[in-house]
Design a protein around this motif. Sequence first.
Motif, PDB file in Angstrom:
ATOM      1  N   ASP A 138     -14.816  19.496  62.165  1.00 42.37           N
ATOM      2  CA  ASP A 138     -15.921  20.275  62.470  1.00 42.37           C
ATOM      3  C   ASP A 138     -15.997  20.893  63.787  1.00 42.37           C
ATOM      4  O   ASP A 138     -17.198  21.395  64.384  1.00 42.37           O
ATOM      5  CB  ASP A 138     -17.123  19.077  62.593  1.00 42.37           C
ATOM      6  N   ASP A 139     -14.809  20.726  64.588  1.00 47.41           N
ATOM      7  CA  ASP A 139     -14.713  21.315  65.972  1.00 47.41           C
ATOM      8  C   ASP A 139     -13.835  22.882  65.698  1.00 47.41           C
ATOM      9  O   ASP A 139     -12.851  23.275  65.401  1.00 47.41           O
ATOM     10  CB  ASP A 139     -13.998  20.683  66.805  1.00 47.41           C
ATOM     11  N   PRO A 140     -14.879  23.792  65.886  1.00 49.10           N
ATOM     12  CA  PRO A 140     -14.406  25.268  65.982  1.00 49.10           C
ATOM     13  C   PRO A 140     -13.002  25.529  66.531  1.00 49.10           C
ATOM     14  O   PRO A 140     -12.040  26.141  66.220  1.00 49.10           O
ATOM     15  CB  PRO A 140     -15.443  26.155  66.226  1.00 49.10           C
ATOM     16  N   ASP A 141     -12.888  25.096  67.801  1.00 40.20           N
ATOM     17  CA  ASP A 141     -11.588  25.313  68.691  1.00 40.20           C
ATOM     18  C   ASP A 141     -10.508  24.787  67.909  1.00 40.20           C
ATOM     19  O   ASP A 141      -9.441  25.257  67.953  1.00 40.20           O
ATOM     20  CB  ASP A 141     -11.816  24.404  69.987  1.00 40.20           C
ATOM     21  N   SER A 142     -10.694  23.384  67.435  1.00 39.59           N
ATOM     22  CA  SER A 142      -9.814  22.516  66.722  1.00 39.59           C
ATOM     23  C   SER A 142      -9.426  23.369  65.473  1.00 39.59           C
ATOM     24  O   SER A 142      -8.007  23.523  65.114  1.00 39.59           O
ATOM     25  CB  SER A 142     -10.024  21.218  66.380  1.00 39.59           C
ATOM     26  N   SER A 233       3.077  41.841  61.326  1.00 38.62           N
ATOM     27  CA  SER A 233       2.205  40.749  61.778  1.00 38.62           C
ATOM     28  C   SER A 233       1.586  39.923  60.382  1.00 38.62           C
ATOM     29  O   SER A 233       1.400  40.463  59.440  1.00 38.62           O
ATOM     30  CB  SER A 233       0.959  41.660  62.306  1.00 38.62           C
ATOM     31  N   ARG A 234       0.982  38.797  60.857  1.00 42.18           N
ATOM     32  CA  ARG A 234       0.322  38.159  59.717  1.00 42.18           C
ATOM     33  C   ARG A 234      -1.073  37.678  60.412  1.00 42.18           C
ATOM     34  O   ARG A 234      -1.339  37.285  61.488  1.00 42.18           O
ATOM     35  CB  ARG A 234       1.036  36.621  59.788  1.00 42.18           C
ATOM     36  N   ARG A 235      -2.223  37.951  59.566  1.00 41.28           N
ATOM     37  CA  ARG A 235      -3.405  37.719  60.039  1.00 41.28           C
ATOM     38  C   ARG A 235      -4.099  36.661  59.061  1.00 41.28           C
ATOM     39  O   ARG A 235      -4.156  36.924  57.698  1.00 41.28           O
ATOM     40  CB  ARG A 235      -4.192  38.953  59.965  1.00 41.28           C
ATOM     41  N   VAL A 236      -5.111  35.838  59.457  1.00 38.94           N
ATOM     42  CA  VAL A 236      -5.802  34.861  58.509  1.00 38.94           C
ATOM     43  C   VAL A 236      -7.212  34.683  59.346  1.00 38.94           C
ATOM     44  O   VAL A 236      -7.224  34.924  60.390  1.00 38.94           O
ATOM     45  CB  VAL A 236      -5.162  33.760  58.422  1.00 38.94           C
ATOM     46  N   ARG A 237      -8.196  34.561  58.529  1.00 36.95           N
ATOM     47  CA  ARG A 237      -9.548  34.582  59.004  1.00 36.95           C
ATOM     48  C   ARG A 237     -10.365  33.657  58.208  1.00 36.95           C
ATOM     49  O   ARG A 237      -9.823  33.070  57.015  1.00 36.95           O
ATOM     50  CB  ARG A 237     -10.534  35.724  58.813  1.00 36.95           C
ATOM     51  N   LYS A 238     -11.240  32.608  58.938  1.00 33.76           N
ATOM     52  CA  LYS A 238     -11.867  31.510  58.306  1.00 33.76           C
ATOM     53  C   LYS A 238     -13.368  31.587  58.787  1.00 33.76           C
ATOM     54  O   LYS A 238     -13.595  31.613  59.853  1.00 33.76           O
ATOM     55  CB  LYS A 238     -11.288  30.166  58.361  1.00 33.76           C
ATOM     56  N   GLU A 239     -14.239  31.561  57.936  1.00 38.59           N
ATOM     57  CA  GLU A 239     -15.576  31.453  58.197  1.00 38.59           C
ATOM     58  C   GLU A 239     -15.872  30.090  58.882  1.00 38.59           C
ATOM     59  O   GLU A 239     -15.505  29.101  58.324  1.00 38.59           O
ATOM     60  CB  GLU A 239     -16.551  31.939  56.991  1.00 38.59           C
ATOM     61  N   PHE A 240     -16.777  29.944  59.762  1.00 35.68           N
ATOM     62  CA  PHE A 240     -17.265  28.802  60.496  1.00 35.68           C
ATOM     63  C   PHE A 240     -18.612  28.963  60.907  1.00 35.68           C
ATOM     64  O   PHE A 240     -18.816  30.020  61.441  1.00 35.68           O
ATOM     65  CB  PHE A 240     -16.252  28.248  61.647  1.00 35.68           C
ATOM     66  N   ALA A 241     -19.300  27.830  60.909  1.00 36.49           N
ATOM     67  CA  ALA A 241     -20.746  27.764  61.375  1.00 36.49           C
ATOM     68  C   ALA A 241     -21.006  28.242  62.874  1.00 36.49           C
ATOM     69  O   ALA A 241     -21.606  27.197  63.284  1.00 36.49           O
ATOM     70  CB  ALA A 241     -21.589  26.855  60.776  1.00 36.49           C
ATOM     71  N   VAL A 242     -20.545  29.123  63.369  1.00 34.88           N
ATOM     72  CA  VAL A 242     -20.629  29.301  64.817  1.00 34.88           C
ATOM     73  C   VAL A 242     -21.192  30.638  65.016  1.00 34.88           C
ATOM     74  O   VAL A 242     -20.848  31.408  64.308  1.00 34.88           O
ATOM     75  CB  VAL A 242     -19.733  28.748  65.798  1.00 34.88           C
ATOM     76  N   PRO A 243     -22.056  31.066  66.232  1.00 41.20           N
ATOM     77  CA  PRO A 243     -22.380  32.448  66.369  1.00 41.20           C
ATOM     78  C   PRO A 243     -21.399  33.268  66.888  1.00 41.20           C
ATOM     79  O   PRO A 243     -21.833  34.629  67.206  1.00 41.20           O
ATOM     80  CB  PRO A 243     -23.717  32.203  67.169  1.00 41.20           C
ATOM     81  N   TYR A 244     -20.237  32.955  67.238  1.00 45.74           N
ATOM     82  CA  TYR A 244     -19.132  33.849  67.657  1.00 45.74           C
ATOM     83  C   TYR A 244     -17.836  33.604  67.100  1.00 45.74           C
ATOM     84  O   TYR A 244     -17.534  32.785  66.272  1.00 45.74           O
ATOM     85  CB  TYR A 244     -19.109  33.833  68.977  1.00 45.74           C
ATOM     86  N   ASP A 314     -18.111  38.010  70.450  1.00 48.53           N
ATOM     87  CA  ASP A 314     -19.123  38.206  69.268  1.00 48.53           C
ATOM     88  C   ASP A 314     -18.229  38.615  68.309  1.00 48.53           C
ATOM     89  O   ASP A 314     -17.186  39.644  68.419  1.00 48.53           O
ATOM     90  CB  ASP A 314     -20.144  39.236  69.581  1.00 48.53           C
ATOM     91  N   ARG A 315     -18.792  38.512  66.831  1.00 47.02           N
ATOM     92  CA  ARG A 315     -17.940  39.030  65.665  1.00 47.02           C
ATOM     93  C   ARG A 315     -17.866  40.437  65.683  1.00 47.02           C
ATOM     94  O   ARG A 315     -17.080  41.259  65.168  1.00 47.02           O
ATOM     95  CB  ARG A 315     -18.633  38.504  64.509  1.00 47.02           C
ATOM     96  N   ALA A 316     -19.089  41.199  66.203  1.00 46.69           N
ATOM     97  CA  ALA A 316     -19.164  42.395  66.108  1.00 46.69           C
ATOM     98  C   ALA A 316     -18.189  43.333  67.094  1.00 46.69           C
ATOM     99  O   ALA A 316     -17.711  44.379  66.601  1.00 46.69           O
ATOM    100  CB  ALA A 316     -20.768  43.041  66.380  1.00 46.69           C
ATOM    101  N   GLN A 317     -17.984  42.423  68.009  1.00 43.67           N
ATOM    102  CA  GLN A 317     -16.745  43.216  69.065  1.00 43.67           C
ATOM    103  C   GLN A 317     -15.333  42.482  68.732  1.00 43.67           C
ATOM    104  O   GLN A 317     -14.300  43.010  69.433  1.00 43.67           O
ATOM    105  CB  GLN A 317     -17.098  42.600  70.531  1.00 43.67           C
ATOM    106  N   ARG A 318     -15.333  41.701  67.674  1.00 43.91           N
ATOM    107  CA  ARG A 318     -13.973  40.873  67.532  1.00 43.91           C
ATOM    108  C   ARG A 318     -12.813  41.959  67.540  1.00 43.91           C
ATOM    109  O   ARG A 318     -11.601  41.945  68.063  1.00 43.91           O
ATOM    110  CB  ARG A 318     -14.108  40.171  66.475  1.00 43.91           C
ATOM    111  N   ASP A 319     -12.782  42.838  66.544  1.00 43.38           N
ATOM    112  CA  ASP A 319     -11.695  43.741  66.178  1.00 43.38           C
ATOM    113  C   ASP A 319     -11.579  44.720  67.359  1.00 43.38           C
ATOM    114  O   ASP A 319     -10.287  45.134  67.630  1.00 43.38           O
ATOM    115  CB  ASP A 319     -11.888  44.376  64.687  1.00 43.38           C
TER     116      ASP A 319
END
Length: 333
Positions: A138-142, A233-244, A314-319
């Motif tokens: 449940d911890d986004p950092d972990s 490069s290898r990339r992976v994304r996972k959705e998580f319930a945090v605002p950033y 912020d997600r909008a600025q991530r890339d």
Amino acid sequence: MSSAKEPVTRRFGNGLTVLIKEDKSHPVVSLQYWVGTGSMNEGHWQGSGLSHLLEHLVFKGTAHFSGQELARKVQERGGHWNAYTSVNRTVYYIDGPAESWQIFLNLLTELVFFPTFPEDEMEREKEVVRREMAMYADDPDSVAYQLLMQTLYLKHPRRWPVLGERAAFDCLTRQDVLDYHASRYVPNNVILSIAGDVDAAEILSHLELLVEDLKSRPLNREPIPHEPHQFGSRRVRKEFAVPYSKLHLAWRLPCSAHPDTPALSALSSILGGGRSARFYEKFHDRLGLVYGIEVHSNQSETDEGAFTISIDVDRAQRDKVRDLVLQELRNLA
């Protein structure tokens, strides 16, 4: 004039290494047993979290004391004890008044070398670890860090969480714990570190009697799987319930004996070693694009490591931030 002396080093015949730092400036002592085993060293139990489970179970009783007696004896003498498990070590420690060093050393030695692993505690403690797993899930950092490790490494055991994967963890038995302790918790795989208001000669004399029955044993060193060459490069994304977004960028590094290690260490400090570092000053203070940014260069003496950039954005600025950071690195070259 300093009250600290040069450290005393002693290696006993059974392989146990002892480091003692006398420091009379305060009437306190810290005792630590460093066992050279962690989640990377679990062999055919790899990915189960056996090292971490064992660390929990040793506190449940030893050859001469129940778990409750151990805790009471430490607490009534003003001591604080705990332990932690990492990828390549498990550490047990007691901090407290220096006048109680002898009882602390006796108890810590019992804990490390003579645990009994009571059968009735096994499932109870496994449930404690399951709750710990759920907490980290449940911890986004972990979650972000573990996702990074599983993407950075395809074969290397660093890809497994220290707590283990649930399916493999659930299969662990008391016999697995006994066998693992017998194979890894041997004196020739352990370092005892003591610092504080103590007398080194007195400690060594007492310790010699305390560990005289412990025998060294051949240490089965499981081969580390070879990590295949990475061609892109290898990339992976996972959705998580945090605002950033938690954005991690990482590159594998050779072991610390490599000649580039000092430069990489200095580079990590210059780029992301605090709020005065180059990346924080640029991306947080001047451009206002990130909430935080850190850079770490982690290597070991015998194994590879990673150069990691961690960013809260912020997600909008991530890339956009990712591309700017990569461009900064290209400019450095």
